[in-house]
Design an enzyme around this catalytic site. Sequence first.
Site, PDB file in Angstrom:
ATOM      1  N   SER A  63       0.790  -1.234   0.000  1.00 20.37           N
ATOM      2  CA  SER A  63       0.000   0.000   0.000  1.00 20.37           C
ATOM      3  C   SER A  63       0.821   1.282   0.000  1.00 20.37           C
ATOM      4  O   SER A  63       0.255   2.354  -0.189  1.00 20.37           O
ATOM      5  CB  SER A  63      -0.930   0.030   1.213  1.00 20.37           C
ATOM      6  OG  SER A  63      -2.109  -0.628   0.911  1.00 20.37           O
ATOM      7  N   LYS A  66       0.340   3.454  -2.879  1.00 21.16           N
ATOM      8  CA  LYS A  66      -0.835   4.332  -3.029  1.00 21.16           C
ATOM      9  C   LYS A  66      -0.465   5.805  -2.909  1.00 21.16           C
ATOM     10  O   LYS A  66      -1.112   6.672  -3.507  1.00 21.16           O
ATOM     11  CB  LYS A  66      -1.900   3.975  -1.984  1.00 21.16           C
ATOM     12  CG  LYS A  66      -2.462   2.562  -2.144  1.00 21.16           C
ATOM     13  CD  LYS A  66      -3.360   2.181  -0.971  1.00 21.16           C
ATOM     14  CE  LYS A  66      -3.908   0.772  -1.111  1.00 21.16           C
ATOM     15  NZ  LYS A  66      -4.658   0.323   0.089  1.00 21.16           N
ATOM     16  N   TYR A 191      -3.293  -2.407 -10.372  1.00 21.17           N
ATOM     17  CA  TYR A 191      -3.190  -2.207  -8.920  1.00 21.17           C
ATOM     18  C   TYR A 191      -2.331  -3.306  -8.277  1.00 21.17           C
ATOM     19  O   TYR A 191      -1.448  -3.031  -7.467  1.00 21.17           O
ATOM     20  CB  TYR A 191      -4.610  -2.173  -8.324  1.00 21.17           C
ATOM     21  CG  TYR A 191      -4.638  -2.172  -6.829  1.00 21.17           C
ATOM     22  CD1 TYR A 191      -4.319  -1.030  -6.109  1.00 21.17           C
ATOM     23  CD2 TYR A 191      -4.970  -3.325  -6.124  1.00 21.17           C
ATOM     24  CE1 TYR A 191      -4.324  -1.039  -4.721  1.00 21.17           C
ATOM     25  CE2 TYR A 191      -4.981  -3.339  -4.744  1.00 21.17           C
ATOM     26  CZ  TYR A 191      -4.655  -2.199  -4.051  1.00 21.17           C
ATOM     27  OH  TYR A 191      -4.653  -2.217  -2.680  1.00 21.17           O
ATOM     28  N   TYR A 242      -3.973   3.012   7.761  1.00 23.49           N
ATOM     29  CA  TYR A 242      -5.196   2.221   7.945  1.00 23.49           C
ATOM     30  C   TYR A 242      -6.114   2.910   8.955  1.00 23.49           C
ATOM     31  O   TYR A 242      -6.070   4.128   9.091  1.00 23.49           O
ATOM     32  CB  TYR A 242      -4.848   0.774   8.338  1.00 23.49           C
ATOM     33  CG  TYR A 242      -3.898   0.143   7.336  1.00 23.49           C
ATOM     34  CD1 TYR A 242      -4.300  -0.056   6.023  1.00 23.49           C
ATOM     35  CD2 TYR A 242      -2.609  -0.203   7.688  1.00 23.49           C
ATOM     36  CE1 TYR A 242      -3.437  -0.605   5.083  1.00 23.49           C
ATOM     37  CE2 TYR A 242      -1.737  -0.774   6.750  1.00 23.49           C
ATOM     38  CZ  TYR A 242      -2.162  -0.966   5.456  1.00 23.49           C
ATOM     39  OH  TYR A 242      -1.312  -1.502   4.539  1.00 23.49           O
ATOM     40  N   VAL A 260       1.115  -3.575   3.915  1.00 26.61           N
ATOM     41  CA  VAL A 260       1.101  -4.869   4.609  1.00 26.61           C
ATOM     42  C   VAL A 260       2.388  -5.672   4.402  1.00 26.61           C
ATOM     43  O   VAL A 260       2.571  -6.708   5.045  1.00 26.61           O
ATOM     44  CB  VAL A 260      -0.118  -5.747   4.241  1.00 26.61           C
ATOM     45  CG1 VAL A 260      -1.410  -5.126   4.732  1.00 26.61           C
ATOM     46  CG2 VAL A 260      -0.171  -6.037   2.756  1.00 26.61           C
TER      47      VAL A 260
HETATM   48  N1  GLU Z   1      -2.198  -5.180  -2.299  1.00 21.06           N
HETATM   49  C1  GLU Z   1      -2.764  -5.186  -0.985  1.00 21.06           C
HETATM   50  C2  GLU Z   1      -4.254  -5.393  -1.047  1.00 21.06           C
HETATM   51  O1  GLU Z   1      -4.900  -4.813  -1.851  1.00 21.06           O
HETATM   52  C3  GLU Z   1      -2.400  -3.904  -0.344  1.00 21.06           C
HETATM   53  C4  GLU Z   1      -2.746  -3.956   1.054  1.00 21.06           C
HETATM   54  C5  GLU Z   1      -1.984  -2.997   1.891  1.00 21.06           C
HETATM   55  O2  GLU Z   1      -0.751  -2.930   1.871  1.00 21.06           O
HETATM   56  O3  GLU Z   1      -2.695  -2.304   2.620  1.00 21.06           O
HETATM   57  O4  GLU Z   1      -4.836  -6.130  -0.293  1.00 21.06           O
END
Ligand code: GLU
Length: 306
Positions: A63, A66, A191, A242, A260
């Site tokens: 993530s 992002k 993604y 988060y 994650v």
């Molecule tokens: N690729 C992970 C998902 O979409 C990213 C999750 C993350 O790092 O928050 O579940």
Amino acid sequence: MDYQAVLEEVAAHARPFVRQGRVADYIPALERVPADRFGIAVADIHGEVYGVGDWEVPFSVQSISKAFSLALVMGQSHDGHDDIWRRVGREPSGTPFNSLVQLEAEDGIPRNPFINAGALVVTDRLQTLTGDASTSMLHFLREESGNPDLAFDQAVADSEAEHGDRNAALAHFMASFGNLENPVPSVIEHYFWQCSIEMSCRDLAVAGGFLARHGLRADGSRLLEAREAKRINAVMLTCGTYDAAGEFAYRVGLPAKSGVGGGIIAVIPGRCTLCVWSPGLDARGNSVAGAAALDHFTTLTGWSVF
Ligand code: GLU
């Protein structure tokens, strides 16, 4: 500031937290990473880099990507001339990163760009703007980090696609509200690829330098207006860790984005960008040792924004 000495003290403080928490296993390919890893790096705004522990070991950015996709979209379309903020909000969600529940009540508009639904909208926009969202991100990260070897991790991308029903559901649900411009399979594929990029703490701290330099890239050219960099940092502070962003602000007090894979980048505008990595995650999905390290860093330096 003697960054090296500070990082060594921070690493010593964080050491007892390493191995605490759980290595993410919902993407099976992430599970193979040893839990005892810990690294931290700082890149100052002039490009000097310091690091301790496993700071040069690549890990899955997940993530953290992002924050970069949002920056690339804002950098290509300049805030105010793009409708991205009509398609995604800027408020903390208070729900898990992959939750579906708010989307229905809020007509397919995700709360913010850092929950999965919001990140899918941003990747969709980047796909429209570039024609190849994940490759354009990889090229950008190679240039900004100065590491031409950065690559996708095919096993992680495949593993995520195989277990990606939840993300596919989010994307289809948003498409049903007319909030995607590209076909769902292409959006989720890009993604997954962007999340699979492998980078070290060093690479990420250097590549995230533009957030500390008020939008200026490593070569001095401008990616973002200063006000846009300010806004990305603000969304990182309020939504980047988060549904523990409040707790993170309380403990660390910096714009940050976690993944994650166990990495967290954090920005001290006007000074430096940090990246810390340790794979054990708390129940909310943030690295336990990483959060402890950043908490200690801002306590030692007094460089929280508060
Ligand atoms: N690729 C992970 C998902 O979409 C990213 C999750 C993350 O790092 O928050 O579940």
